[in-house]
Design a protein around this motif. Structure first.
Motif, short mmCIF file in Angstrom:
data_model
loop_
_atom_site.label_atom_id
_atom_site.label_comp_id
_atom_site.label_asym_id
_atom_site.label_seq_id
_atom_site.Cartn_x
_atom_site.Cartn_y
_atom_site.Cartn_z
N ILE A 1 0.86 -1.19 0.00
CA ILE A 1 0.00 0.00 0.00
C ILE A 1 0.90 1.23 0.00
N ILE A 2 0.64 2.14 -0.94
CA ILE A 2 1.24 3.48 -0.87
C ILE A 2 0.25 4.31 -0.04
N LYS A 3 0.72 4.73 1.14
CA LYS A 3 -0.16 5.29 2.17
C LYS A 3 -0.50 6.76 1.90
N PRO A 4 -1.51 7.31 2.63
CA PRO A 4 -1.98 8.67 2.39
C PRO A 4 -0.91 9.77 2.44
N ASP A 5 0.08 9.65 3.32
CA ASP A 5 1.10 10.71 3.38
C ASP A 5 1.84 10.82 2.04
N ALA A 6 2.00 9.66 1.38
CA ALA A 6 2.72 9.64 0.09
C ALA A 6 1.83 10.05 -1.07
N GLU B 1 -9.97 -0.96 9.48
CA GLU B 1 -10.03 -1.68 10.76
C GLU B 1 -9.78 -3.17 10.54
N LYS B 2 -10.32 -3.73 9.46
CA LYS B 2 -10.11 -5.14 9.16
C LYS B 2 -8.64 -5.39 8.78
N PHE B 3 -8.12 -4.51 7.94
CA PHE B 3 -6.75 -4.70 7.46
C PHE B 3 -5.74 -4.69 8.61
N TYR B 4 -5.92 -3.77 9.58
CA TYR B 4 -4.98 -3.65 10.69
C TYR B 4 -5.51 -4.29 11.98
N GLU B 5 -6.42 -5.26 11.81
CA GLU B 5 -7.04 -5.94 12.95
C GLU B 5 -6.03 -6.43 14.00
N ILE B 6 -4.87 -6.96 13.55
CA ILE B 6 -3.88 -7.49 14.51
C ILE B 6 -3.32 -6.40 15.43
N HIS B 7 -3.49 -5.13 15.04
CA HIS B 7 -3.00 -4.04 15.87
C HIS B 7 -4.13 -3.39 16.69
N SER B 8 -5.31 -4.03 16.75
CA SER B 8 -6.48 -3.37 17.34
C SER B 8 -6.33 -3.05 18.82
N GLU B 9 -5.45 -3.77 19.52
CA GLU B 9 -5.25 -3.48 20.94
C GLU B 9 -4.10 -2.50 21.18
N PRO C 1 -1.99 1.03 21.27
CA PRO C 1 -2.45 2.39 21.58
C PRO C 1 -2.61 3.29 20.35
N PHE C 2 -1.88 2.97 19.27
CA PHE C 2 -1.95 3.83 18.09
C PHE C 2 -3.02 3.40 17.08
N PHE C 3 -3.85 2.39 17.44
CA PHE C 3 -4.80 1.83 16.46
C PHE C 3 -5.77 2.88 15.89
N GLY C 4 -6.35 3.68 16.78
CA GLY C 4 -7.32 4.70 16.34
C GLY C 4 -6.70 5.68 15.37
N GLU C 5 -5.51 6.13 15.74
CA GLU C 5 -4.73 7.06 14.92
C GLU C 5 -4.39 6.43 13.55
N LEU C 6 -4.05 5.15 13.58
CA LEU C 6 -3.68 4.43 12.36
C LEU C 6 -4.86 4.33 11.39
N VAL C 7 -6.03 3.99 11.91
CA VAL C 7 -7.24 3.89 11.08
C VAL C 7 -7.62 5.27 10.53
N GLU C 8 -7.53 6.27 11.39
CA GLU C 8 -7.80 7.66 11.00
C GLU C 8 -6.88 8.06 9.83
N PHE C 9 -5.60 7.77 9.98
CA PHE C 9 -4.60 8.10 8.96
C PHE C 9 -4.86 7.36 7.65
N MET C 10 -5.10 6.06 7.73
CA MET C 10 -5.25 5.25 6.51
C MET C 10 -6.51 5.61 5.71
N THR C 11 -7.48 6.28 6.37
CA THR C 11 -8.70 6.70 5.68
C THR C 11 -8.71 8.20 5.39
N SER C 12 -7.58 8.89 5.65
CA SER C 12 -7.54 10.35 5.55
C SER C 12 -7.38 10.86 4.13
N ALA C 13 -7.03 9.99 3.21
CA ALA C 13 -6.83 10.34 1.79
C ALA C 13 -6.76 9.03 1.02
N PRO C 14 -6.84 9.08 -0.32
CA PRO C 14 -6.73 7.83 -1.08
C PRO C 14 -5.38 7.14 -0.87
#
Ligand code: ATP
Ligand code: MG
Length: 137
Positions: free
Chosen positions: A7-12, A46-54, A56-69
């Motif tokens: 995945i090329i992530k939103p920051d990129a 949330e499904k993709f990063y399910e293994i990280h759901s517990e 502390p950065f999970f919420g931030e990670l989901v927020e980031f990954m959905t912040s742009a295409p």
């Protein structure tokens, strides 16, 4: 020959770095055999990063990954899984080796420009989450 998921992530994508990231991938001898730009839904992230759901950065990670295409990709080549992990560099760009995608382009440990599968087993599951067989050529 092997396939991995990228995945090329939103920051990129936000900084118009898709082509530059792809140049590093192709220069490393990996072939982009499937690619599409998508807006991830919260449920998909949330499904993709399910293994990280517990974590502390999970919420931030989901927020980031959905912040742009993002650009989701299938990469093919010899030892593609481990080779792409090498090409990406360490999770934290401050620790990433010279010439790696994260050293070149990542902004922080969270906004680190790319994802790559960490095992062949996960690669298969992740590819199946975003691509049908006929999209991979
Ligand atoms: P990826 O799974 O995205 O390829 P990775 O395997 O190098 O990255 P993981 O430990 O699987 O790293 O973490 C998944 C993602 O979660 C990281 O790429 C990063 O975006 C985010 N992340 C990891 N650690 C932190 C942290 N300490 N703070 C904020 N975000 C983090
Ligand atoms: Mg990972």
């Amino acid at each position: 020959t092997e396939r991995t998921f990228s995945i090329i992530k939103p920051d990129a994508t936000r900084r118009n770095l898709t082509g530059k990231v792809n140049a590093v991938i192709e220069d490393a001898g990996l072939r982009i055999v499937a690619q599409k730009r998508i807006q991830m839904s919260r449920a998909q992230a949330e499904k993709f990063y399910e293994i990280h759901s517990e974590r502390p950065f999970f919420g931030e990670l989901v927020e980031f990954m959905t912040s742009a295409p993002v650009v989701v990709q299938v990469l093919e080549g010899e030892s593609a899984v481990t080779k792409y992990r090498e090409v990406m560099g360490a999770t934290n760009p401050a620790q990433a080796a010279e010439g790696t995608i994260r050293k070149l382009y990542a902004e922080s440990v969270g906004e680190n420009s790319v994802h790559g599968s960490d095992s062949l087993e996960n690669a298969k599951l992740e590819i199946a989450q975003f691509f049908s067989d006929d999209e991979i050529v």
